[in-house]
Design an enzyme around this catalytic site. Structure first.
Site, PDB file in Angstrom:
ATOM      1  N   ARG A  57       0.896  -1.428   0.632  1.00 46.60           N
ATOM      2  CA  ARG A  57      -0.003   0.085   0.484  1.00 46.60           C
ATOM      3  C   ARG A  57       1.057   1.021   0.305  1.00 46.60           C
ATOM      4  O   ARG A  57      -0.254   2.107  -1.244  1.00 46.60           O
ATOM      5  CB  ARG A  57      -0.793   0.406   0.900  1.00 46.60           C
ATOM      6  CG  ARG A  57      -2.476  -1.154   1.176  1.00 46.60           C
ATOM      7  CD  ARG A  57      -2.960  -1.129   2.587  1.00 46.60           C
ATOM      8  NE  ARG A  57      -3.739   0.134   2.061  1.00 46.60           N
ATOM      9  CZ  ARG A  57      -4.209   0.722   3.491  1.00 46.60           C
ATOM     10  NH1 ARG A  57      -4.258  -0.374   4.540  1.00 46.60           N
ATOM     11  NH2 ARG A  57      -4.402   1.432   3.043  1.00 46.60           N
ATOM     12  N   GLN A  87     -10.774   9.146   7.097  1.00 51.15           N
ATOM     13  CA  GLN A  87     -10.035   7.808   7.550  1.00 51.15           C
ATOM     14  C   GLN A  87      -8.587   7.131   6.742  1.00 51.15           C
ATOM     15  O   GLN A  87      -8.712   6.062   7.436  1.00 51.15           O
ATOM     16  CB  GLN A  87     -10.867   6.715   7.817  1.00 51.15           C
ATOM     17  CG  GLN A  87     -12.386   7.644   8.182  1.00 51.15           C
ATOM     18  CD  GLN A  87     -13.560   7.011   7.354  1.00 51.15           C
ATOM     19  OE1 GLN A  87     -14.055   5.892   8.209  1.00 51.15           O
ATOM     20  NE2 GLN A  87     -15.086   7.640   7.338  1.00 51.15           N
ATOM     21  N   ASN A  88      -8.481   7.604   5.661  1.00 52.41           N
ATOM     22  CA  ASN A  88      -7.413   8.193   4.884  1.00 52.41           C
ATOM     23  C   ASN A  88      -5.655   7.718   5.708  1.00 52.41           C
ATOM     24  O   ASN A  88      -5.632   8.976   6.669  1.00 52.41           O
ATOM     25  CB  ASN A  88      -7.451   8.530   3.083  1.00 52.41           C
ATOM     26  CG  ASN A  88      -8.377   8.147   2.820  1.00 52.41           C
ATOM     27  OD1 ASN A  88      -9.397   7.466   3.371  1.00 52.41           O
ATOM     28  ND2 ASN A  88      -8.782   8.839   1.408  1.00 52.41           N
ATOM     29  N   HIS A 105      -7.035   7.349  11.372  1.00 55.10           N
ATOM     30  CA  HIS A 105      -6.637   6.010  11.214  1.00 55.10           C
ATOM     31  C   HIS A 105      -4.903   5.583  11.130  1.00 55.10           C
ATOM     32  O   HIS A 105      -4.727   4.805  10.419  1.00 55.10           O
ATOM     33  CB  HIS A 105      -7.336   5.062  10.466  1.00 55.10           C
ATOM     34  CG  HIS A 105      -9.034   4.751  10.389  1.00 55.10           C
ATOM     35  ND1 HIS A 105      -9.991   4.824   9.520  1.00 55.10           N
ATOM     36  CD2 HIS A 105      -9.594   5.018  11.993  1.00 55.10           C
ATOM     37  CE1 HIS A 105     -11.118   4.582  10.154  1.00 55.10           C
ATOM     38  NE2 HIS A 105     -10.773   4.690  11.421  1.00 55.10           N
ATOM     39  N   THR A 172     -16.824   7.604   1.730  1.00 50.43           N
ATOM     40  CA  THR A 172     -16.747   6.357   2.647  1.00 50.43           C
ATOM     41  C   THR A 172     -18.358   6.238   2.243  1.00 50.43           C
ATOM     42  O   THR A 172     -19.153   6.859   2.556  1.00 50.43           O
ATOM     43  CB  THR A 172     -16.292   7.379   4.243  1.00 50.43           C
ATOM     44  OG1 THR A 172     -16.700   6.672   5.318  1.00 50.43           O
ATOM     45  CG2 THR A 172     -17.999   8.877   4.262  1.00 50.43           C
ATOM     46  N   SER A 173     -17.802   4.325   3.084  1.00 55.54           N
ATOM     47  CA  SER A 173     -18.705   3.467   3.010  1.00 55.54           C
ATOM     48  C   SER A 173     -19.714   4.053   4.590  1.00 55.54           C
ATOM     49  O   SER A 173     -20.673   3.120   5.026  1.00 55.54           O
ATOM     50  CB  SER A 173     -19.035   2.512   2.863  1.00 55.54           C
ATOM     51  OG  SER A 173     -17.789   1.986   4.084  1.00 55.54           O
TER      52      SER A 173
END
Ligand code: APR
Length: 231
Positions: A57, A87-88, A105, A172-173
């Site tokens: 990643r 959140q990335n 995160h 975002t989900s």
């Protein structure tokens, strides 16, 4: 006093920069078991597997560039006080010029001591290997938040949401807590939007704008910078 805008992003904002999301077709959690590569138990069972997952990643992040959405969000700072809560774990918001980014995160371009979590080191190469040690001699791990671990700056982020008059959630989900609950911290009176090509559910009070970040976000930014509501 400048109006305050909160930008809340997930993996979808970086999708058009070539970074995979997690739960879409081709997403990471379609290929990997999150328990194996993004949890303390996975790290205990196989640190090699976890390091290799994040090395892959990190390489993708170092090869990626900010897209039109990241750039438009940076440009929004000319008109508003902007706080990006992401959140990335990539650095594309910062590379696009956003000056106030909160990573709840963690950050993939940093490594952290496994003995003392306050010892954090910048990473300039994709590879973090077994045997890479902190100044105390303990193994380094990616400076990211794994499932089951404490999420960062969540109270600070919640205060920012409650202060803002405009909220833009992008890509975002809203399926991972406690970060996903931040959308509910917004004021009833605030202008609130969710941008994504699809959404299982839209938070109460948010208007859903269907589309991809790189085409929708510059439009929203243009409207706001001209004092209009996105139409
Ligand atoms: N533009 C905007 N949104 C997009 C795009 C795009 N080009 N492509 C996909 N999306 C949307 C999808 O429709 C989906 O709603 O982005 C969202 C991605 O959802 P997830 O893969 O679940 O990613 P995210 O919400 O960031 O995941 C939250 O889960 O796996 C953990 O720690 C990880 O931070 C991550 C958290």
């Amino acid at each position: 006093m400048r109006e305050k805008v909160i930008i809340f992003t997930g993996a979808g904002v970086s999708a058009e920069s070539g970074l995979r999301t997690f739960r879409d077709m081709g997403g990471y959690w379609r290929q990997y078991r999150l328990e194996d590569v993004a949890s303390p138990a996975g790290w205990k069972a196989s640190p090699e597997a976890v390091l290799s997952f994040y090395n892959e990643r990190r390489k993708a992040v170092l090869e990626a560039s900010p897209n039109a959405a990241h750039r438009a969000l940076a440009a929004l700072e000319e008109f508003f006080e902007v706080v990006v809560v992401t959140q990335n774990i990539d650095d594309l918001h910062e590379r696009a010029g956003s000056s106030n980014v909160i990573h709840v995160h963690g950050e993939i371009l940093k490594a952290r001591s496994t003995a003392d979590g306050s010892l954090v080191y910048p990473l300039t190469t994709p590879e973090l290997a077994l045997g890479d040690r902190c100044e105390l001699g303990s193994q380094l791990r990616p400076d990211v938040v794994w499932f089951g671990e404490h999420v960062r700056f969540i109270d600070e982020a919640a205060r920012h949401f409650a202060d803002a008059t405009k909220i833009l959630a992008i890509g975002t989900s809203l399926s991972v807590y406690p970060a996903a609950a931040l959308v509910d911290e917004a004021r009833y009176s605030a202008e609130k939007y969710l941008v994504a090509p699809e959404a299982e559910s839209v938070p109460y009070g948010y208007r859903f704008i269907r589309g991809n970040a790189a085409s929708v976000v510059p439009h929203v930014v243009k409207c706001w910078s001209e004092g209009r509501k996105p139409c």
